[in-house]
Design an enzyme around this catalytic site. Structure first.
Site, PDB file in Angstrom:
ATOM      1  N   HIS A   1      13.242  12.394   3.808  1.00 54.51           N
ATOM      2  CA  HIS A   1      13.018  13.398   5.449  1.00 54.51           C
ATOM      3  C   HIS A   1      11.651  12.177   4.763  1.00 54.51           C
ATOM      4  CE1 HIS A   1      10.199  15.348   2.049  1.00 54.51           C
ATOM      5  NE2 HIS A   1       9.280  15.352   3.040  1.00 54.51           N
TER       6      HIS A   1
ATOM      7  N   HIS B   1      10.953   9.207   2.093  1.00 57.28           N
ATOM      8  CA  HIS B   1      10.822   9.396   1.171  1.00 57.28           C
ATOM      9  C   HIS B   1      12.121   9.793   0.740  1.00 57.28           C
ATOM     10  CE1 HIS B   1       7.479  12.202   2.291  1.00 57.28           C
ATOM     11  NE2 HIS B   1       8.232  12.428   1.331  1.00 57.28           N
TER      12      HIS B   1
ATOM     13  N   GLU C   1       1.816  13.444   1.201  1.00 57.06           N
ATOM     14  CA  GLU C   1       1.834  13.512   0.140  1.00 57.06           C
ATOM     15  C   GLU C   1       1.060  12.422  -0.628  1.00 57.06           C
ATOM     16  OE1 GLU C   1       5.856  14.299  -0.089  1.00 57.06           O
ATOM     17  OE2 GLU C   1       6.083  16.072   2.122  1.00 57.06           O
TER      18      GLU C   1
ATOM     19  N   HIS D   1      18.573  23.926   1.091  1.00 59.63           N
ATOM     20  CA  HIS D   1      17.610  23.538   0.124  1.00 59.63           C
ATOM     21  C   HIS D   1      16.350  24.086   1.174  1.00 59.63           C
ATOM     22  CE1 HIS D   1      14.108  22.039  -1.745  1.00 59.63           C
ATOM     23  NE2 HIS D   1      14.889  21.300  -2.721  1.00 59.63           N
TER      24      HIS D   1
ATOM     25  N   HIS E   1       3.610   9.777  -0.475  1.00 64.47           N
ATOM     26  CA  HIS E   1       4.456   9.417   0.421  1.00 64.47           C
ATOM     27  C   HIS E   1       3.115   9.600   2.103  1.00 64.47           C
ATOM     28  CE1 HIS E   1       7.250  10.300  -3.095  1.00 64.47           C
ATOM     29  NE2 HIS E   1       6.951   8.566  -2.814  1.00 64.47           N
TER      30      HIS E   1
END
Length: 448
Positions: A346, A382, A352, A303, A376
């Site tokens: 992560h 999170h 964020e 990803h 976050h």
């Protein structure tokens, strides 16, 4: 355009520029609302046509490098010194600026339900509710993240922000933003960016409106470098639309509000400040349809970092470290083999602020709904909730298209401070962290 319009439909209709707009990002445009209003071959003639005044609006220092130098020449009925008067301080309502340490909330991952549409009349200026602030407005670094709620159009009322540029992320209801440079009509799924110092008013053509607002104190938003991706994909310059010239010759009293140094001021003018008959330059408002974004992703395994979905970036003095990145998660194909496809767990040096415009976000299928918010912050962990983890870990890895979804992030290098309004809001979910309680221990040293 309906929020359910597919990217294919948008692409087929994009060969013609929408009437009333000019296409391209960062272009040097020229436009006039009356023939011959725009001077040819010079910026400041001894006498302008139609008795207009020439005025330069600079969005960067005069000596900024050519690639980042932003300015436009405006040919207006009255110079902006006539759009000024005796200012008095005004009530900023729930609008806050960094640094804002008005509430000491313990660190946590946070999530809010959508703010309800108010029943009372509320213009754009009354409807801005600051959720987080970061950096320092006085050093031109950082940002603030707001929600806007509008039930009434601004009438004989205008505003400009001297503290930073504004990005409207429309979530519910259409907006008409009437600016000095022209009129912008936008709908959910689109963004509108108003540069620092540009006067405007916000109207709602067909009912209440709700959305997100990013106030960028730092470097102006620009397109990110594509690097090895090459010359195409992500946000393409041709899909950004800047309005053609439009003016009002209107001699009726209007209020002008200015946000400066974190405070709001107002004065009364005897005329409309929307009086630019012609203009040319590269410092101007624009809109962009997020559904024209051409995503790039993994076609083998793993990803990629969410930075691959960056639409616009506000650079800082440190290369590769954004003052703000505006990132979206649009419709796209998921095809990676032997891969956990949702965003992984992560912790991040960036903080964020996330919103959902429409649809379902794949990492949080429950509790995160359109109009909602999650935060976050820097170095707080999170990732997917239990249901998303189980589905992604055990589902058949066939090609899957995520459709009807659009989430976004305002991601900044600065920690985001939660305002008192946001901390005390009834929409704050006190059980958000419970979404991870079901992630049980799975380790078994005897089963590789």
């Amino acid at each position: 355009m309906n929020v359910n319009t597919s990217p294919d439909q948008i692409i087929r209709s994009s060969a013609q520029v929408t009437p009333g707009y000019m296409s391209g990002f960062g272009n040097s445009f020229e436009t006039e609302a009356l023939p011959g209003a725009l001077p040819i071959g010079r910026n400041s003639p001894q006498r302008c046509a139609y008795g207009l005044y020439a005025e330069q609006l600079s969005g960067s220092p005069f000596t900024a490098p050519r690639g980042t130098n932003e300015r436009s020449w405006l040919y207006r009925i009255r110079p902006s010194v006539k759009h000024s008067g005796r200012f008095e301080k005004a009530d900023a309502g729930l609008w806050r600026s960094a640094p804002c340490h008005e509430y000491d909330l313990p660190i946590a991952q946070l999530r809010w339900d959508p703010a309800p549409i108010p029943k009372e009349d509320m213009t754009f200026l009354q409807g801005v509710q600051t959720m987080t602030t970061a950096g320092d407005v006085n050093t031109q670094a950082g940002m603030a993240a707001h929600v806007y709620l509008i039930t009434k159009s601004m009438v004989d009322q205008h505003f400009y922000n001297a503290d930073g540029e504004l990005m409207f992320v429309l979530q519910q209801g259409n907006l008409r933003v009437v600016t000095e440079f022209g009129r912008i009509d936008a709908e959910p799924g689109e963004i509108v960016v108003i540069p620092r110092g540009v006067k405007f008013r916000v109207e709602i053509p067909n009912g209440p409106a709700r959305g997100y607002l990013c106030e960028n104190y730092g470097g102006a938003f620009t397109l990110p470098e594509r690097g090895p991706i090459g010359a195409n994909c992500l946000a393409n310059a041709r899909d950004f639309l800047t309005p053609v010239a439009y003016y009002e010759d209107k001699d009726t009293p209007t209020e002008l509000y200015v946000k400066w140094g974190g405070s709001l001021f107002k004065t009364t003018l005897p005329h409309s400040p929307i009086d630019v008959v012609a203009w040319h330059g590269n410092y101007a408002p624009y809109k962009y349809d997020l559904r024209t974004f051409s995503p790039v992703g993994a076609i083998g395994f793993d990803h990629p970092d969410p930075s691959i979905f960056t639409v616009l970036t506000s650079p800082s003095e440190t290369a590769g470290t954004a003052n703000i990145d505006f990132v979206i998660f649009p419709e796209r194909w998921m095809v990676a083999d032997n891969t956990f496809r949702p965003p992984w767990y992560h912790m991040n040096i960036m903080s964020e602020f996330m919103g959902l415009i429409y649809g379902v976000y794949d990492a949080k299928p429950q509790g995160f709904v359109p109009g909602g918010i999650s935060l976050h912050n820097c170095m707080l962990p999170h990732g997917p909730d239990r249901d998303a983890f189980e589905h992604a870990s055990n589902g058949e890895l066939k090609p899957v298209k995520l459709t009807g979804t659009m989430a976004f992030m305002f991601e900044t290098r600065y920690p985001q401070r939660v305002t008192a309004h946001a901390a005390k809001s009834s929409t704050l979910q006190d059980n958000y962290a419970d979404c991870w309680t079901g992630l049980e221990k799975r380790f078994d040293p005897n089963k590789p």
